[in-house]
Design an enzyme around this catalytic site. Structure first.
Site, PDB file in Angstrom:
ATOM      1  N   LYS A  85      -2.113  12.749  -0.598  1.00 17.23           N
ATOM      2  CA  LYS A  85      -2.321  11.641   0.292  1.00 17.23           C
ATOM      3  C   LYS A  85      -1.156  10.542  -0.105  1.00 17.23           C
ATOM      4  O   LYS A  85      -0.243  10.041   0.610  1.00 17.23           O
ATOM      5  CB  LYS A  85      -3.434  10.774   0.156  1.00 17.23           C
ATOM      6  N   LYS A 131       0.042  -1.114  -1.801  1.00 17.33           N
ATOM      7  CA  LYS A 131      -0.880  -0.580  -2.769  1.00 17.33           C
ATOM      8  C   LYS A 131      -0.522   0.984  -2.905  1.00 17.33           C
ATOM      9  O   LYS A 131      -0.543   1.752  -4.132  1.00 17.33           O
ATOM     10  CB  LYS A 131      -2.392  -0.591  -2.624  1.00 17.33           C
TER      11      LYS A 131
END
Length: 294
Positions: A171, A239
């Site tokens: 990811k 983030k």
């Protein structure tokens, strides 16, 4: 596996929980902010007032939360997952968190008699709504196979990538590619506009060739209309890029384009664009090119 506790009914979690309910699972949802369970209730699911209430009867527990601290809080609190889930239950964390954090949470789950998978997703809000997410999974192969029907109710591309934490590593790579792709598209948009080119026609032809991408397809109207209504907020991509750059550094991988994209996203967040869609990276290119827009 018929009863699912779904923790986190936000932009992504809510449609995912709805799709599970529509697929015939008994879904008990919980969200820290009240009032988020309405779509799930309309789809035949149920709402729980606490994490404990949601997870106690569950065969499968899914968390879909913003970052590691929220996942750790929900997992490790006295009324959380580890203390209250049934022995042998399967916990699938579909949040995007650091690979190292995913590994530690899997170890903690095992100590409490739970099985864990890290299964972050790609595809954004549209993918969640349409049930066509890409799901990259880390954990034991047997647990992955057991969870496959659940994943297939949520996504089109479902792949077991390796052991605990590897799903999160994949990811992170996905988010790196998306960030660089959006940045390249944003630069092309400003270049084309300042050159006097019909932007709509140019994006159509570019997307039909090797320059085409899912990013360009999904974000085309954002670029054309300067519509930055968030389907994936800049703050979350900020983030995620911190996760990617840190993970790359830990394994000795050099990602100069990724690092540059991360800094540009950080700049946008610092400038006040945190709540906008990540396609608002275009605003930074416009500013740097002396072509700012409101």
């Amino acid at each position: 596996m018929t009863t699912i506790a779904f923790i986190g009914l936000g932009t992504m979690g809510s449609p995912m929980a709805v799709n599970l309910a529509r697929a015939g699972y008994t879904v008990r949802g919980y969200n820290r902010t009240p009032g988020k369970a309405t779509p799930l209730l309309e789809a035949g699911g149920a709402a729980s007032s606490t994490v404990k209430e949601a997870v106690e009867p569950a065969d499968v527990i899914i968390t879909m939360l913003p970052d590691s601290p929220q996942v750790e809080q929900v997992a490790c609190a006295s009324d959380g997952i580890l203390a209250n889930a049934r022995h042998g239950a399967l916990w699938i964390d579909m949040s995007t968190i650091a690979p190292q954090a995913a590994g530690k949470l899997a170890e903690a789950a095992a100590e409490h008699g739970l099985r864990a998978l890290d299964a972050p997703v790609a595809g954004g809000e549209v993918g969640a709504i349409e049930g066509i997410l890409s799901i990259m999974v880390g954990g034991e192969a047997a647990d992955f196979e057991e969870a496959r029907p659940v994943f297939q109710a949520l996504g089109r591309t479902v792949v077991h990538c390796g052991t605990h934490g590897i799903g999160q590593t994949v990811k992170a790579a996905n988010q790196l590619i998306v960030a660089v792709n959006i940045q390249a598209c944003a630069e092309a948009v400003v270049f084309l506009e300042k050159s006097g080119v019909d932007l709509e026609a140019a994006l159509d032809v570019l997307n039909g060739g090797l320059a085409g991408s899912t990013v360009l397809t999904r974000k085309r109207n954002n670029f054309l209309q300067r519509d930055y209504t968030p389907s994936f907020a800049m703050a979350l991509h900020h983030k995620d890029m911190a996760i990617a750059t840190r993970a790359a550094r830990e394994v000795g991988a050099v990602i100069p384009l990724g690092a540059a994209a991360a800094q540009l996203i950080a700049s946008a967040v610092s400038r006040g664009d945190a709540s906008l869609d990540h396609s608002a990276m275009l605003r930074t290119v416009e500013l740097l090119s002396g072509h700012p827009r409101p």
